[in-house]
Design a protein around this motif. Sequence first.
Motif, PDB file in Angstrom:
ATOM      1  N   GLU A 184     -51.394   3.132 -40.367  1.00 18.02           N
ATOM      2  CA  GLU A 184     -50.607   2.158 -41.114  1.00 18.02           C
ATOM      3  C   GLU A 184     -49.247   2.007 -40.443  1.00 18.02           C
ATOM      4  O   GLU A 184     -48.562   3.004 -40.203  1.00 18.02           O
ATOM      5  N   ILE A 185     -48.872   0.767 -40.143  1.00 20.29           N
ATOM      6  CA  ILE A 185     -47.615   0.483 -39.463  1.00 20.29           C
ATOM      7  C   ILE A 185     -46.865  -0.582 -40.250  1.00 20.29           C
ATOM      8  O   ILE A 185     -47.365  -1.693 -40.436  1.00 20.29           O
ATOM      9  N   TYR A 186     -45.668  -0.232 -40.712  1.00 21.41           N
ATOM     10  CA  TYR A 186     -44.840  -1.154 -41.489  1.00 21.41           C
ATOM     11  C   TYR A 186     -43.539  -1.412 -40.720  1.00 21.41           C
ATOM     12  O   TYR A 186     -42.855  -0.480 -40.293  1.00 21.41           O
ATOM     13  N   ASN A 187     -43.213  -2.682 -40.554  1.00 24.62           N
ATOM     14  CA  ASN A 187     -42.008  -3.075 -39.822  1.00 24.62           C
ATOM     15  C   ASN A 187     -41.955  -2.386 -38.459  1.00 24.62           C
ATOM     16  O   ASN A 187     -40.929  -1.857 -38.049  1.00 24.62           O
ATOM     17  N   GLY A 188     -43.065  -2.401 -37.766  1.00 29.27           N
ATOM     18  CA  GLY A 188     -43.110  -1.817 -36.435  1.00 29.27           C
ATOM     19  C   GLY A 188     -42.639  -2.806 -35.382  1.00 29.27           C
ATOM     20  O   GLY A 188     -42.620  -4.025 -35.595  1.00 29.27           O
ATOM     21  N   CYS A 189     -42.245  -2.290 -34.227  1.00 24.24           N
ATOM     22  CA  CYS A 189     -41.836  -3.132 -33.107  1.00 24.24           C
ATOM     23  C   CYS A 189     -42.845  -2.944 -31.982  1.00 24.24           C
ATOM     24  O   CYS A 189     -42.946  -1.857 -31.392  1.00 24.24           O
ATOM     25  N   PHE A 190     -43.596  -4.019 -31.663  1.00 25.05           N
ATOM     26  CA  PHE A 190     -44.631  -3.993 -30.638  1.00 25.05           C
ATOM     27  C   PHE A 190     -44.215  -4.756 -29.386  1.00 25.05           C
ATOM     28  O   PHE A 190     -45.062  -5.145 -28.586  1.00 25.05           O
ATOM     29  N   VAL A 191     -42.920  -4.991 -29.219  1.00 23.66           N
ATOM     30  CA  VAL A 191     -42.440  -5.815 -28.111  1.00 23.66           C
ATOM     31  C   VAL A 191     -42.887  -5.249 -26.766  1.00 23.66           C
ATOM     32  O   VAL A 191     -43.157  -6.005 -25.822  1.00 23.66           O
ATOM     33  N   CYS A 192     -42.988  -3.938 -26.649  1.00 21.19           N
ATOM     34  CA  CYS A 192     -43.366  -3.302 -25.380  1.00 21.19           C
ATOM     35  C   CYS A 192     -44.826  -2.843 -25.375  1.00 21.19           C
ATOM     36  O   CYS A 192     -45.221  -2.051 -24.516  1.00 21.19           O
ATOM     37  N   VAL A 193     -45.611  -3.312 -26.326  1.00 22.36           N
ATOM     38  CA  VAL A 193     -46.986  -2.828 -26.466  1.00 22.36           C
ATOM     39  C   VAL A 193     -47.973  -3.878 -25.971  1.00 22.36           C
ATOM     40  O   VAL A 193     -48.011  -4.995 -26.487  1.00 22.36           O
ATOM     41  N   LYS A 194     -48.781  -3.518 -24.996  1.00 26.36           N
ATOM     42  CA  LYS A 194     -49.846  -4.392 -24.518  1.00 26.36           C
ATOM     43  C   LYS A 194     -51.167  -4.104 -25.225  1.00 26.36           C
ATOM     44  O   LYS A 194     -52.023  -4.984 -25.329  1.00 26.36           O
ATOM     45  N   ARG A 195     -51.324  -2.859 -25.719  1.00 27.27           N
ATOM     46  CA  ARG A 195     -52.633  -2.503 -26.259  1.00 27.27           C
ATOM     47  C   ARG A 195     -52.525  -1.389 -27.299  1.00 27.27           C
ATOM     48  O   ARG A 195     -51.775  -0.433 -27.123  1.00 27.27           O
ATOM     49  N   ILE A 196     -53.263  -1.545 -28.380  1.00 27.38           N
ATOM     50  CA  ILE A 196     -53.490  -0.478 -29.347  1.00 27.38           C
ATOM     51  C   ILE A 196     -54.928  -0.020 -29.150  1.00 27.38           C
ATOM     52  O   ILE A 196     -55.860  -0.806 -29.284  1.00 27.38           O
ATOM     53  N   LEU A 197     -55.103   1.252 -28.842  1.00 22.39           N
ATOM     54  CA  LEU A 197     -56.433   1.742 -28.487  1.00 22.39           C
ATOM     55  C   LEU A 197     -56.804   2.955 -29.322  1.00 22.39           C
ATOM     56  O   LEU A 197     -56.073   3.939 -29.375  1.00 22.39           O
ATOM     57  N   SER A 198     -57.947   2.883 -29.996  1.00 23.69           N
ATOM     58  CA  SER A 198     -58.495   4.029 -30.721  1.00 23.69           C
ATOM     59  C   SER A 198     -59.977   3.797 -30.953  1.00 23.69           C
ATOM     60  O   SER A 198     -60.380   2.733 -31.412  1.00 23.69           O
ATOM     61  N   ASN A 199     -60.774   4.801 -30.652  1.00 25.70           N
ATOM     62  CA  ASN A 199     -62.214   4.733 -30.916  1.00 25.70           C
ATOM     63  C   ASN A 199     -62.578   5.327 -32.262  1.00 25.70           C
ATOM     64  O   ASN A 199     -63.742   5.279 -32.651  1.00 25.70           O
ATOM     65  N   SER A 200     -61.590   5.875 -32.986  1.00 33.31           N
ATOM     66  CA  SER A 200     -61.887   6.567 -34.245  1.00 33.31           C
ATOM     67  C   SER A 200     -61.311   5.888 -35.478  1.00 33.31           C
ATOM     68  O   SER A 200     -61.809   6.093 -36.586  1.00 33.31           O
ATOM     69  N   VAL A 201     -60.252   5.082 -35.320  1.00 34.51           N
ATOM     70  CA  VAL A 201     -59.588   4.470 -36.476  1.00 34.51           C
ATOM     71  C   VAL A 201     -60.557   3.567 -37.241  1.00 34.51           C
ATOM     72  O   VAL A 201     -61.199   2.690 -36.655  1.00 34.51           O
ATOM     73  N   LYS A 202     -60.641   3.794 -38.551  1.00 37.04           N
ATOM     74  CA  LYS A 202     -61.520   3.001 -39.404  1.00 37.04           C
ATOM     75  C   LYS A 202     -60.753   2.038 -40.319  1.00 37.04           C
ATOM     76  O   LYS A 202     -61.311   1.040 -40.773  1.00 37.04           O
ATOM     77  N   ARG A 203     -59.498   2.362 -40.592  1.00 36.93           N
ATOM     78  CA  ARG A 203     -58.688   1.514 -41.463  1.00 36.93           C
ATOM     79  C   ARG A 203     -57.331   1.301 -40.794  1.00 36.93           C
ATOM     80  O   ARG A 203     -56.612   2.264 -40.523  1.00 36.93           O
ATOM     81  N   LEU A 204     -56.996   0.033 -40.548  1.00 37.02           N
ATOM     82  CA  LEU A 204     -55.757  -0.309 -39.851  1.00 37.02           C
ATOM     83  C   LEU A 204     -54.972  -1.328 -40.667  1.00 37.02           C
ATOM     84  O   LEU A 204     -55.507  -2.356 -41.087  1.00 37.02           O
ATOM     85  N   THR A 205     -53.686  -1.028 -40.883  1.00 31.66           N
ATOM     86  CA  THR A 205     -52.774  -1.941 -41.570  1.00 31.66           C
ATOM     87  C   THR A 205     -51.545  -2.147 -40.703  1.00 31.66           C
ATOM     88  O   THR A 205     -50.921  -1.185 -40.255  1.00 31.66           O
ATOM     89  N   ILE A 206     -51.195  -3.415 -40.459  1.00 32.32           N
ATOM     90  CA  ILE A 206     -49.970  -3.764 -39.742  1.00 32.32           C
ATOM     91  C   ILE A 206     -49.249  -4.808 -40.586  1.00 32.32           C
ATOM     92  O   ILE A 206     -49.762  -5.901 -40.799  1.00 32.32           O
ATOM     93  N   GLU A 207     -48.045  -4.461 -41.067  1.00 34.13           N
ATOM     94  CA  GLU A 207     -47.314  -5.361 -41.958  1.00 34.13           C
ATOM     95  C   GLU A 207     -45.902  -5.605 -41.449  1.00 34.13           C
ATOM     96  O   GLU A 207     -45.225  -4.695 -40.967  1.00 34.13           O
TER      97      GLU A 207
END
Length: 444
Positions: A184-207
Amino acid sequence: MSPGKTSKKPAIQDPFGLLPDEVIHHILSFLPAQQVVRTCVLAQLWRCLWEGATGLRITAPNAPELPVAPDDLATSGELREFVDHLLLLRGHTPLDTCLLMFNVPEDADADVPHVNLWIRHVIRCQVRRLQLSISREDKAEGLHFYVDNLPLVSRHLTRLELTDTGLNDSFLDLSGCPLLEDLEIYNGCFVCVKRILSNSVKRLTIECSIFSDNIRTRIDVPSIVSLRVKDPSWGKTPTLGSMPLLVEAFVRFGLGAESMDHCDNSDSGDCNDDQCEGCYALEGDQSNDSTNNDTNRNRSVLLQGLSEAKSLVLIDDIETYIFKRDMKWCLTFRKLKYLSLNDTNLYSRAFASSREAHSLYSFQGTYFMYGQLLIYYIIAKDIGPEHKVEIKGGHTPVQGSTVISENLRIVEVKCEVVDERVLKVLSLLNTLNIDFNYEEEEEV
């Protein structure tokens, strides 16, 4: 009582002394770390119990709960000496939970690497649930606390919650956390992020998060079953990788968002200019040199990744360009059972092409043709759940009809008034052989 004898007061027994240490450790995990350490003066029994607490709450002594006003946050300077001694004395005793919630002031840049060391120490304590709510309220460049550019590796972490966090590719390469299922990511900064990678995450929240206006963040979480992307406030819409196990998805572009997705030549998502980043540069835009690549002509940003969902909610309060563009490509929704749209314009775009082209491989037609759609639910834009008119309908079989599937059970249109937008929806639905009953709610 015999003369000369004095009565003895019964000894006060510690009620907690009868509890197993494991139970006391669990109880202590709900208190701020400062209060937990103070229990060492209660009695001989308590001298070392605090060291085994299964949870750490490193925050202000009065333990504010989220969301917290800036004035209620402790600062890294106030906590530094205490936390250094705390982590040193308890060593690597395993943790179930850990919360770090405080402010790193503008004049405390020297504390940033120190705080990152605290995070790494907690990871080595085999923490299972980690909550980071570390902000920089007074920082002129923004309130995000930037974590260090190192991979997050843990064979024990199952849940990660980030608030006001500045992120990077290394930290969000979560392949080193094989048990992580909730992110879960709230008010995150992804300006420098090209990729979110996980083979296990089942529930993802980005707000309410910020993305780059130059690169498009790619979300690769193939094991996900539940996705929530709500109100990205800036930048280019992230692109979704394959999600074959997806069950439910909620995507909302709220008012006030500043999307960097646009085309200066067309409003439809296809201006036939291979140099147009808005129409064709999708994988990573400028950073990945994806222009002039014919494979991107049919590349979807959001809807392709959502195509395996059984329940799908799309809310578009700002008429997002990406939704318009994605609906141009050939997509199949074979498992869809529930679809919710909030905008009549979005609905019209979803059906116009199928009505004109009768294509079985367009998004507009295939979720009816191949899916098991049970409920189709529309809320007119800017109305919300406080509707006064409810219109229910269902499919009427017509010989030779190939546009609508016999699996469609219920259509509901809820709105404040039957205006031009609603009539436009009803007109389109009538072409798909759907009959309606009108119900007007009585005013109380």
